[in-house]
Scaffold this motif. Structure first.
Motif, PDB file in Angstrom:
ATOM      1  N   ASP A   9       0.819  -1.207   0.000  1.00 56.06           N
ATOM      2  CA  ASP A   9       0.000   0.000   0.000  1.00 56.06           C
ATOM      3  C   ASP A   9       0.857   1.263   0.000  1.00 56.06           C
ATOM      4  O   ASP A   9       1.752   1.418   0.836  1.00 56.06           O
ATOM      5  CB  ASP A   9      -0.931   0.016   1.213  1.00 56.06           C
ATOM      6  CG  ASP A   9      -1.968  -1.089   1.146  1.00 56.06           C
ATOM      7  OD1 ASP A   9      -2.519  -1.324   0.057  1.00 56.06           O
ATOM      8  OD2 ASP A   9      -2.217  -1.736   2.189  1.00 56.06           O
ATOM      9  N   ASN A  10       0.556   2.154  -0.949  1.00 57.74           N
ATOM     10  CA  ASN A  10       1.222   3.452  -1.093  1.00 57.74           C
ATOM     11  C   ASN A  10       2.704   3.337  -1.437  1.00 57.74           C
ATOM     12  O   ASN A  10       3.451   4.296  -1.288  1.00 57.74           O
ATOM     13  CB  ASN A  10       1.033   4.307   0.160  1.00 57.74           C
ATOM     14  CG  ASN A  10      -0.429   4.683   0.352  1.00 57.74           C
ATOM     15  OD1 ASN A  10      -1.133   4.975  -0.615  1.00 57.74           O
ATOM     16  ND2 ASN A  10      -0.890   4.637   1.589  1.00 57.74           N
ATOM     17  N   ASP A  14      -1.289   2.769  -5.266  1.00 56.21           N
ATOM     18  CA  ASP A  14      -1.696   4.056  -4.686  1.00 56.21           C
ATOM     19  C   ASP A  14      -2.978   3.867  -3.875  1.00 56.21           C
ATOM     20  O   ASP A  14      -4.064   4.228  -4.308  1.00 56.21           O
ATOM     21  CB  ASP A  14      -1.905   5.075  -5.808  1.00 56.21           C
ATOM     22  CG  ASP A  14      -2.287   6.459  -5.283  1.00 56.21           C
ATOM     23  OD1 ASP A  14      -2.162   6.692  -4.063  1.00 56.21           O
ATOM     24  OD2 ASP A  14      -2.736   7.294  -6.100  1.00 56.21           O
ATOM     25  N   ARG A  15      -2.827   3.333  -2.666  1.00 57.01           N
ATOM     26  CA  ARG A  15      -3.993   3.123  -1.826  1.00 57.01           C
ATOM     27  C   ARG A  15      -4.642   4.443  -1.435  1.00 57.01           C
ATOM     28  O   ARG A  15      -5.864   4.558  -1.386  1.00 57.01           O
ATOM     29  CB  ARG A  15      -3.625   2.346  -0.558  1.00 57.01           C
ATOM     30  CG  ARG A  15      -4.856   2.025   0.296  1.00 57.01           C
ATOM     31  CD  ARG A  15      -4.523   1.694   1.735  1.00 57.01           C
ATOM     32  NE  ARG A  15      -5.749   1.448   2.482  1.00 57.01           N
ATOM     33  CZ  ARG A  15      -6.525   2.400   3.001  1.00 57.01           C
ATOM     34  NH1 ARG A  15      -6.204   3.674   2.852  1.00 57.01           N
ATOM     35  NH2 ARG A  15      -7.623   2.080   3.676  1.00 57.01           N
ATOM     36  N   ALA A  16      -3.821   5.448  -1.143  1.00 63.09           N
ATOM     37  CA  ALA A  16      -4.358   6.744  -0.724  1.00 63.09           C
ATOM     38  C   ALA A  16      -5.255   7.337  -1.807  1.00 63.09           C
ATOM     39  O   ALA A  16      -6.347   7.841  -1.522  1.00 63.09           O
ATOM     40  CB  ALA A  16      -3.216   7.702  -0.393  1.00 63.09           C
ATOM     41  N   ASP A  46      -4.504   6.410   6.463  1.00 63.01           N
ATOM     42  CA  ASP A  46      -3.693   5.603   5.542  1.00 63.01           C
ATOM     43  C   ASP A  46      -3.912   4.105   5.735  1.00 63.01           C
ATOM     44  O   ASP A  46      -2.996   3.303   5.535  1.00 63.01           O
ATOM     45  CB  ASP A  46      -2.207   5.921   5.705  1.00 63.01           C
ATOM     46  CG  ASP A  46      -1.683   6.783   4.568  1.00 63.01           C
ATOM     47  OD1 ASP A  46      -2.413   6.994   3.576  1.00 63.01           O
ATOM     48  OD2 ASP A  46      -0.534   7.242   4.658  1.00 63.01           O
ATOM     49  N   ASP A 165       7.006   2.978   2.206  1.00 61.99           N
ATOM     50  CA  ASP A 165       6.601   4.359   2.486  1.00 61.99           C
ATOM     51  C   ASP A 165       6.445   4.664   3.969  1.00 61.99           C
ATOM     52  O   ASP A 165       6.378   5.820   4.358  1.00 61.99           O
ATOM     53  CB  ASP A 165       5.277   4.684   1.777  1.00 61.99           C
ATOM     54  CG  ASP A 165       4.110   3.964   2.427  1.00 61.99           C
ATOM     55  OD1 ASP A 165       4.043   2.719   2.309  1.00 61.99           O
ATOM     56  OD2 ASP A 165       3.274   4.635   3.069  1.00 61.99           O
ATOM     57  N   ARG A 186       6.401  10.610  -0.411  1.00 64.25           N
ATOM     58  CA  ARG A 186       5.002  11.027  -0.529  1.00 64.25           C
ATOM     59  C   ARG A 186       4.813  12.462  -0.016  1.00 64.25           C
ATOM     60  O   ARG A 186       3.835  12.782   0.645  1.00 64.25           O
ATOM     61  CB  ARG A 186       4.073  10.066   0.212  1.00 64.25           C
ATOM     62  CG  ARG A 186       4.077   8.645  -0.345  1.00 64.25           C
ATOM     63  CD  ARG A 186       3.247   7.701   0.475  1.00 64.25           C
ATOM     64  NE  ARG A 186       1.874   8.172   0.580  1.00 64.25           N
ATOM     65  CZ  ARG A 186       1.049   7.858   1.580  1.00 64.25           C
ATOM     66  NH1 ARG A 186       1.476   7.104   2.578  1.00 64.25           N
ATOM     67  NH2 ARG A 186      -0.178   8.312   1.589  1.00 64.25           N
TER      68      ARG A 186
END
Length: 217
Positions: A9-10, A14-16, A46, A165, A186
């Motif tokens: 994730d992220n 791009d989970r966000a 997040d 991240d 990020r």
């Protein structure tokens, strides 16, 4: 072959962005201004907030009568529906593989949810293996989860790199394991004084290129 541990994730996905896309559609559906997306984003944290706690917060704020289980399913399905694998990310993984690296996803989360992300986006075909905390009973930053991942592909921790991240979970895990790491910024500054990443990058593609350069430069 050296191991390249990758957060999901992220980092790879791009989970966000997917969450905000779902949140925007959800707010329109219930007739609430999209200015509330920032509130949903804050509560989601997040993905650190469980879907059940997020559903409870949503039901309370917007006075919804939906059953928690239905809202949880809507959140999870909406997130999955908005996730996409960036073709450039897929290309970077292929370059790493062709260069002799073994890309392995190491992620915290629920087995079913994280597996669905890998399958639906096609990412599962781009990596050598994946390890999900819920499936193995240990979470990042515990070094043991990386040892499990190495065993899964018959690789060695010596020479491995990590790209992720999360300062605490990813870079903290690499630090505990004693391997170098690339942190995906990020847009954030590094602020943890206990340890630091080997390098900082703006995205996955830059990070993969930088890691590969350490073996050729």
């Amino acid at each position: 072959m050296p191991l390249l541990f990758l957060s999901l994730d992220n980092t790879l996905l791009d989970r966000a962005g997917a969450f905000r896309a779902w949140a925007t559609g959800f707010l329109a559906e219930i007739g609430v201004s999209d200015s509330e997306v920032d509130w949903l984003d804050m509560v989601d944290a997040d993905g650190l907030t469980s879907a059940w706690d997020l559903a409870d917060a949503i039901r309370a704020r917007y006075r919804l009568r939906r059953r928690p289980i239905d809202l949880v399913e809507e959140i999870r399905e909406g997130l999955l529906a908005n996730l996409r694998l960036d073709p450039l990310v897929a290309f970077a993984l292929q370059i790493a593989t062709d260069a002799g690296w073994l890309p392995v996803v190491v992620t915290n989360g629920e087995t079913q949810v994280q597996t669905e992300k890998l399958i639906r986006t096609g990412l599962i075909r781009k990596v050598a293996a994946y390890v999900i905390s819920d499936d193995v009973g240990v979470r990042k930053p515990n070094p043991r989860i990386f040892s499990i991942a190495a065993d899964r592909v018959g690789g060695r921790l010596s020479g491995a790199w990590l790209i992720g991240d999360s300062p605490e979970v990813d870079i903290g895990g690499a630090n505990a394991l004693g391997i170098p790491s690339a942190w995906i910024r990020r847009g954030r500054p590094w602020s943890d004084e206990r340890f630091a990443p080997t390098m900082q990058c703006d995205g996955l593609i830059e990070a993969v290129a930088a890691v590969l350069a350490t073996k050729t430069g």
